[in-house]
Scaffold this motif. Structure first.
Motif, short mmCIF file in Angstrom:
data_model
loop_
_atom_site.label_atom_id
_atom_site.label_comp_id
_atom_site.label_asym_id
_atom_site.label_seq_id
_atom_site.Cartn_x
_atom_site.Cartn_y
_atom_site.Cartn_z
N PRO A 60 -29.91 -11.14 0.34
CA PRO A 60 -29.00 -10.02 0.60
C PRO A 60 -27.55 -10.46 0.84
CG PRO A 60 -31.02 -9.74 1.84
CD PRO A 60 -31.06 -11.11 1.25
N ILE A 90 -26.06 -1.70 -1.78
CA ILE A 90 -26.72 -3.00 -1.67
C ILE A 90 -27.84 -2.94 -0.63
CG2 ILE A 90 -26.39 -5.39 -0.94
CD1 ILE A 90 -25.28 -4.94 -3.63
N SER A 94 -31.47 -4.10 -1.97
CA SER A 94 -32.13 -5.28 -1.41
C SER A 94 -33.45 -4.94 -0.73
CB SER A 94 -31.19 -5.97 -0.41
OG SER A 94 -30.04 -6.43 -1.05
N ALA A 143 -34.17 -7.18 6.50
CA ALA A 143 -33.28 -7.27 5.34
C ALA A 143 -32.10 -6.33 5.49
CB ALA A 143 -34.05 -6.95 4.06
N ILE A 147 -27.92 -7.24 5.95
CA ILE A 147 -26.89 -6.70 5.06
C ILE A 147 -25.80 -6.00 5.86
CG2 ILE A 147 -26.46 -4.94 3.29
CD1 ILE A 147 -29.28 -5.62 2.23
#
Length: 278
Positions: A60, A90, A94, A143, A147
């Motif tokens: 990520p 994103i 991800s 995750a 990010i």
């Protein structure tokens, strides 16, 4: 040479049986407790093989930095302006990519015979499936958190504050949980973990890149713009952007939740049936 006689052996066996019979049988674990136990098993797998976290930590960060600084000036005129647009996208991309590993993990257990061991246990049959996906949800949260932290460090400033960011992350995790049932079916149908990995990304890659994750749909040709507008990943990205911006798009949020529920309702029974028959 042993001096034990047959009579002594029978007496010992009888004593063991009396001891077992006099002990209260422990209660059978409930469905939730069993599922949570298998979810914890997923966490322990990460503990023993920490390399599994590379896809939710290093990857990520690479996505955020690479897309922001490579395309920011060309798409939005500045990296700072593009970061405000791309970071929620994103986040969606991800976390959705991580769902493919749900099918890979299930296929690994299946091919190594672990599933056969689970079937021999006196537990609720879907517990290993549900528990594994609950454990994977922790990976989704990790995750997404990575990010967001990286984005803030680069200059992303969500107008929706902590509540908006938490709402967007929760929405993406719920959607990912529904999508993970699709890859669980794939994990039960294909023959090897590599096949599941390749097949999963073959499906998720086009849907992700043919969405509004990277560019606004208005910049695309007519037919492609029409597809991007109805792509569920685009709707999820729009909902996440609206929550993080402090202006929730109720329609996009409801559609994303409905798609997640539909995926779970359709593919959960299929996964359960395949799991019992394999």
């Amino acid at each position: 040479m042993s001096t034990a006689t047959p009579t002594t052996g029978r007496a010992d066996t009888a004593a063991v049986r009396r001891a077992i019979a006099s002990t209260e049988r422990p209660p059978r674990p409930g469905r939730l407790a069993t599922a949570l136990t298998f979810g914890w098993r997923g966490m322990l797998k990460i503990k023993h093989v920490p390399e599994q976290l590379l896809d939710v930590t290093i990857t990520p960060v690479m996505f955020v930095v690479m897309f922001t600084y490579l395309f920011g000036g060309a798409v939005a005129g500045s990296t700072r302006a593009y970061l405000q647009y791309i970071l929620p996208g994103i986040l969606v991309m991800s976390v959705l990519f991580t769902t493919v590993y749900s099918g890979v993990s299930l296929n690994t257990d299946l091919t190594k015979g672990v599933v056969d061991r689970f079937r021999s246990l006196p537990i609720w049959r879907p517990a290993p499936l549900l528990g594994a996906l609950l454990g994977d949800s922790v990976r989704y949260v990790l995750a997404g958190t990575v990010i967001i932290v990286v984005g803030v460090a680069l200059g992303y400033r969500p107008a929706g504050g902590v509540a908006g960011v938490a709402g967007a992350l929760a929405l993406v995790v719920v959607f990912s949980f529904g999508l993970s049932w699709v890859f669980s079916v794939l994990g039960l149908l294909l023959r090897s973990p590599n096949a599941v990995l390749n097949g999963g990304f073959l499906g998720i890659f086009p849907l992700t890149f043919l969405s509004n994750v990277f560019v606004p749909p208005s910049t695309l040709p007519g037919p492609l713009e029409a597809f991007v507008e109805v792509n569920p990943i685009s709707v999820l990205a729009t909902a996440s952007r609206s929550l993080m911006a402090g202006r929730p798009d109720g329609e996009a949020v409801v559609i994303s939740l409905a798609v997640a529920a539909a995926l779970a309702l359709v593919f959960l029974p299929i996964t359960t049936r395949l799991y019992r028959s394999r």
